[in-house]
Scaffold this motif. Sequence first.
Motif, mmCIF file in Angstrom:
data_model
loop_
_atom_site.group_PDB
_atom_site.id
_atom_site.type_symbol
_atom_site.label_atom_id
_atom_site.label_comp_id
_atom_site.label_asym_id
_atom_site.label_seq_id
_atom_site.Cartn_x
_atom_site.Cartn_y
_atom_site.Cartn_z
ATOM 1 N N ARG A 294 8.242 6.125 25.915
ATOM 2 C CA ARG A 294 7.886 7.159 26.898
ATOM 3 C C ARG A 294 8.506 8.504 26.521
ATOM 4 N N LEU A 295 9.713 8.459 25.964
ATOM 5 C CA LEU A 295 10.346 9.718 25.535
ATOM 6 C C LEU A 295 9.585 10.340 24.370
ATOM 7 N N LYS A 296 9.151 9.483 23.436
ATOM 8 C CA LYS A 296 8.377 9.968 22.276
ATOM 9 C C LYS A 296 7.089 10.602 22.767
ATOM 10 N N GLU A 297 6.425 9.905 23.701
ATOM 11 C CA GLU A 297 5.161 10.438 24.228
ATOM 12 C C GLU A 297 5.382 11.770 24.928
ATOM 13 N N SER A 298 6.482 11.869 25.680
ATOM 14 C CA SER A 298 6.713 13.110 26.412
ATOM 15 C C SER A 298 7.012 14.270 25.459
ATOM 16 N N SER A 299 7.705 14.009 24.333
ATOM 17 C CA SER A 299 7.951 15.089 23.369
ATOM 18 C C SER A 299 6.638 15.513 22.738
ATOM 19 N N HIS A 300 5.766 14.525 22.492
ATOM 20 C CA HIS A 300 4.476 14.819 21.885
ATOM 21 C C HIS A 300 3.650 15.696 22.833
ATOM 22 N N GLU A 301 3.678 15.323 24.143
ATOM 23 C CA GLU A 301 2.920 16.104 25.138
ATOM 24 C C GLU A 301 3.387 17.554 25.142
ATOM 25 N N ILE A 302 4.730 17.736 25.017
ATOM 26 C CA ILE A 302 5.277 19.098 25.073
ATOM 27 C C ILE A 302 4.785 19.906 23.862
ATOM 28 N N ARG A 303 4.805 19.220 22.691
ATOM 29 C CA ARG A 303 4.395 19.941 21.472
ATOM 30 C C ARG A 303 2.914 20.309 21.499
ATOM 31 N N THR A 304 2.077 19.423 22.107
ATOM 32 C CA THR A 304 0.637 19.661 22.046
ATOM 33 C C THR A 304 0.103 20.452 23.244
ATOM 34 N N SER A 305 0.980 20.679 24.267
ATOM 35 C CA SER A 305 0.455 21.413 25.440
ATOM 36 C C SER A 305 0.582 22.921 25.248
#
Length: 305
Positions: A294-305
Amino acid sequence: MKCRICGQKAVIKLRQHNLALCEEHFDEFFLKRVKKAIKEYRLFGQSDKLLIAVSGGKDSLSLWDALVRLGYHVDGLHIDLGIGEYSIRSRKITEEFAMEHKFRLIIVEAEDFLEGYTVPKASQRLRRSPCSLCGLLKRYVMNRVGVEKGYDVLVTGHNLDDESATLLGNLLTWQEEYLRRQYPVLESTHENLLRKVKPLIYLTEREVAAYAVLRSIKYVEEECPLSRGATSLEYKSALNQLEVHHPGTKHRFLHTFLQRRPFGSAKSLQLLSCSECGYPTTSKVCSMCRTKVRLKESSHEIRTS
Ligand code: SF4
Ligand code: ZN
Ligand code: ZN
């Protein structure tokens, strides 16, 4: 006030035991109470390799000191949680204590297990309470590091006040499974699970603080800043109020519960091995590995938003 044993000047009055003791006899009393817990609950033997979780607070440092004085082989594990000044200070005090006594100390950083985040940052990312995340991290890391480094037993510094407050909280919310698991020793039920023990169950917070002062142990006095408003502190304060008028309440409350175990003992859950890390879990993937995803996904969301 005179020591009941030798008549010298007493340094502490223990109302729940109706006892005043001098420095030397309080020291003896303290070590005896630790030995009593070890013997009564068969926590460990002289040949066991013990790993103690040390936060930098009075409980873990005093217990480490006492166990080594009693002849046990004990190394320390400190987890740097990354909680600002509080963690910096806790780590420094723990390192200085270990260095001064020539004890072996293992240091682990929360970031290494939380995809580069500290506890407060990961809790913000996941919108999860810091204490719940921190609890999960500590349980996982202590066990994993202990198993990887070949220890037999994980020792923690929970004292009589901590344990009676936990008992009160679990009773008020009828957490029957937690009540079954509340015991000074939890056996290993998986090849990657350490046996867990609590040798300070016969000593109050005040007695541990007195031991730390008399042994000149420097410790972190402030509470973690993220603990503000924690219900466990309210339970402690309620029990302390009862203790003022009825000395011995906490002791009777906890130890009668431990003798009777009215909810039975912990059910031996069928533990599986996490498909990602191999450490014990009740589902396919353990909570720590799911949190990392979930932490990995949340960092990914931040980078792609
Ligand atoms: Fe962790 Fe601080 Fe919560 Fe304790 S109070 S569990 S150290 S975040
Ligand atoms: Zn004395
Ligand atoms: Zn896992």
